[in-house]
Design an enzyme around this catalytic site. Structure first.
Site, short mmCIF file in Angstrom:
data_model
loop_
_atom_site.label_atom_id
_atom_site.label_comp_id
_atom_site.label_asym_id
_atom_site.label_seq_id
_atom_site.Cartn_x
_atom_site.Cartn_y
_atom_site.Cartn_z
N ALA A 64 1.24 -1.28 -0.05
CA ALA A 64 0.18 -0.11 0.22
C ALA A 64 1.41 1.30 -0.39
O ALA A 64 1.97 0.83 0.54
CB ALA A 64 -0.89 0.09 1.30
N GLY A 109 0.71 -4.81 0.67
CA GLY A 109 -0.50 -5.00 -0.22
C GLY A 109 -0.19 -5.79 -1.20
O GLY A 109 -1.29 -6.24 -1.47
N GLU A 112 -0.50 -9.07 -0.34
CA GLU A 112 -1.82 -10.19 -0.05
C GLU A 112 -3.40 -9.63 -1.33
O GLU A 112 -3.44 -10.13 -1.93
CB GLU A 112 -2.52 -8.54 0.86
N GLU A 132 4.62 -4.38 7.94
CA GLU A 132 3.85 -3.67 8.39
C GLU A 132 4.94 -3.32 9.84
O GLU A 132 4.34 -2.30 10.02
CB GLU A 132 2.44 -3.87 8.44
N1 CAA Z 1 3.91 2.93 -1.14
C1 CAA Z 1 5.09 4.36 -1.09
N2 CAA Z 1 6.00 4.17 -2.39
C2 CAA Z 1 6.75 3.38 -2.64
C3 CAA Z 1 6.42 1.69 -2.24
C4 CAA Z 1 5.50 1.89 -0.94
N3 CAA Z 1 4.75 0.34 -0.27
N4 CAA Z 1 7.51 1.70 -2.60
C5 CAA Z 1 8.49 1.98 -2.92
N5 CAA Z 1 8.00 3.21 -3.30
C6 CAA Z 1 8.68 4.03 -4.20
C7 CAA Z 1 9.84 4.27 -3.15
O1 CAA Z 1 9.26 5.83 -2.63
C8 CAA Z 1 10.77 5.02 -4.98
O2 CAA Z 1 10.27 6.46 -4.89
P1 CAA Z 1 11.38 7.70 -5.21
O3 CAA Z 1 11.66 7.13 -6.26
O4 CAA Z 1 10.26 9.08 -5.36
O5 CAA Z 1 12.03 8.11 -3.85
C9 CAA Z 1 9.92 4.07 -5.87
O6 CAA Z 1 9.02 3.52 -4.98
C10 CAA Z 1 11.65 2.97 -5.51
O7 CAA Z 1 11.78 2.30 -4.93
P2 CAA Z 1 13.21 2.09 -3.65
O8 CAA Z 1 13.99 3.34 -4.52
O9 CAA Z 1 12.59 2.13 -2.19
O10 CAA Z 1 13.36 1.04 -4.50
P3 CAA Z 1 14.76 0.14 -3.80
O11 CAA Z 1 14.91 -1.00 -5.38
O12 CAA Z 1 15.70 0.73 -3.39
O13 CAA Z 1 13.72 -1.10 -2.97
C11 CAA Z 1 12.11 -1.86 -1.78
C12 CAA Z 1 12.42 -1.19 -3.42
C13 CAA Z 1 12.56 -2.83 -0.90
C14 CAA Z 1 10.13 -2.72 -2.75
C15 CAA Z 1 11.33 -0.88 -0.89
O14 CAA Z 1 11.05 -0.07 -1.91
C16 CAA Z 1 10.20 -1.15 0.14
O15 CAA Z 1 10.85 -1.93 1.22
N6 CAA Z 1 9.27 -0.21 -0.22
C17 CAA Z 1 8.15 -0.52 1.12
C18 CAA Z 1 7.69 -1.98 0.40
C19 CAA Z 1 6.55 -2.02 2.14
O16 CAA Z 1 7.40 -1.66 3.31
N7 CAA Z 1 5.62 -2.49 1.58
C20 CAA Z 1 4.39 -2.55 2.46
C21 CAA Z 1 3.63 -1.29 3.29
S1 CAA Z 1 2.45 -0.53 4.76
C22 CAA Z 1 1.59 -1.74 3.63
O17 CAA Z 1 1.33 -2.30 2.64
C23 CAA Z 1 -0.09 -1.74 4.21
C24 CAA Z 1 -0.97 -2.50 4.35
O18 CAA Z 1 -1.35 -3.69 4.26
C25 CAA Z 1 -2.22 -2.63 3.34
#
Ligand code: CAA
Length: 259
Positions: A64, A109, A112, A132
């Site tokens: 998400a 998400g 999920e 999360e």
């Molecule tokens: N939300 C918003 N933006 C996200 C995102 C997310 N979940 N995942 C990645 N992005 C964005 C990053 O912010 C980045 O944007 P910018 O270029 O503007 O900085 C872009 O996508 C590329 O990401 P990274 O530079 O971080 O890429 P990476 O290769 O270094 O890492 C990754 C990849 C490991 C997937 C890392 O992006 C990451 O950890 N993302 C978050 C994953 C996460 O925690 N997901 C769970 C969210 S909570 C949820 O989902 C709750 C629910 O159950 C409803």
């Protein structure tokens, strides 16, 4: 749909989540597009299987949208969870089978969403996880419920409490995915599986989905009754007459007509 690329190949529909600037993360707009996708599939009787994947090579869905969630109040958080849960439930209960072809990160998400699909296959580059608790929240789009049903509560609790990601081979080992393919073979494999399913009698396939999904929620005595009713209803279809007739006449059945 702004963030979903939709194509049809005969009786197969392919939907790619496409929000490259955020690794296909699910913001409200993408969730609305998923609702439109469900409407589109429901309105098209020709479609027998939906394949869901992410555009690009890096991510299925990276979760998400953390930017959108960061300032939510308690009530807004609950509403955002409901928005995701409602559309994922619509995907889960679509009459036709849905295959998740997980082509990269399937986190939060994203994991999920894949679990709301009937079948998960993935690329060898895929990464799954529920990060999360590391962000100060619980999974919000069904992760606590579907992960424990899919891989058992012990493994689900370990993954969710630890917030540790797993790679494709571990996802295969614990039964989160059914098969792992080299990245460039994933979509052909998903389409081949979809075509195999689409060749079988569609009313019977849809009845199997209902029997499995609805039966899993019930005690066995009631669950088998659902199967009995759906089994019986197949005998009113032209496709059953053709399928069994062809067997008895020792010939290949004609393509099933969804009748
Ligand atoms: N939300 C918003 N933006 C996200 C995102 C997310 N979940 N995942 C990645 N992005 C964005 C990053 O912010 C980045 O944007 P910018 O270029 O503007 O900085 C872009 O996508 C590329 O990401 P990274 O530079 O971080 O890429 P990476 O290769 O270094 O890492 C990754 C990849 C490991 C997937 C890392 O992006 C990451 O950890 N993302 C978050 C994953 C996460 O925690 N997901 C769970 C969210 S909570 C949820 O989902 C709750 C629910 O159950 C409803």
């Amino acid at each position: 749909m702004t963030h979903i690329l939709f194509t049809k190949k005969g009786q197969i529909a392919i939907a790619l989540i496409d929000r490259p600037k955020a690794l296909n993360a699910l913001n409200s707009e993408v969730l609305e597009d998923l609702n439109t996708l469900v409407d589109t599939v429901l309105a098209d009787e020709e479609i027998r299987v939906l394949v869901l994947s992410g555009s690009g090579e890096k991510a299925f869905v990276a979760g998400a949208d953390i930017g959108e969630m960061s300032d939510l109040t308690k009530a807004e958080g609950e509403a955002f969870g409901k928005k995701g849960n409602d559309v994922f439930r619509r995907i889960e209960t679509l009459p036709i089978p849905v295959i998740a072809a997980v082509n990269g990160y399937a986190l939060g998400g994203g994991c999920e969403l894949s679990m709301a699909c009937d079948i998960r296959i993935c690329a060898d580059t895929a990464v799954f996880g529920q990060p999360e608790t590391g962000l100060g929240i619980t999974p919000g789009f069904g992760g606590t419920q579907r992960l424990s049903r899919l891989v058992g509560p012990g493994m689900a609790k370990q993954l969710i409490y630890s917030a540790k990601n797993i790679k494709a081979d571990e996802a295969l080992r614990i039964g989160l995915v059914n098969a792992v393919y080299p990245q460039d073979e994933l979509m052909p494999a998903a389409e081949k599986l979809a075509e195999t399913i689409a060749r079988n009698a569609p009313i019977a396939v849809r009845a199997c989905k209902r029997a499995i999904n609805e039966g899993l929620e019930l005690p066995m005595d009631e669950a088998v009754q659902i199967e009995e009713e759906l089994f019986g209803s197949c005998f009113e279809t032209a496709d059953q007459k053709e399928g069994m007739g062809a067997f008895l006449e020792k010939r290949r059945h004609e393509p099933y007509q969804n009748r």
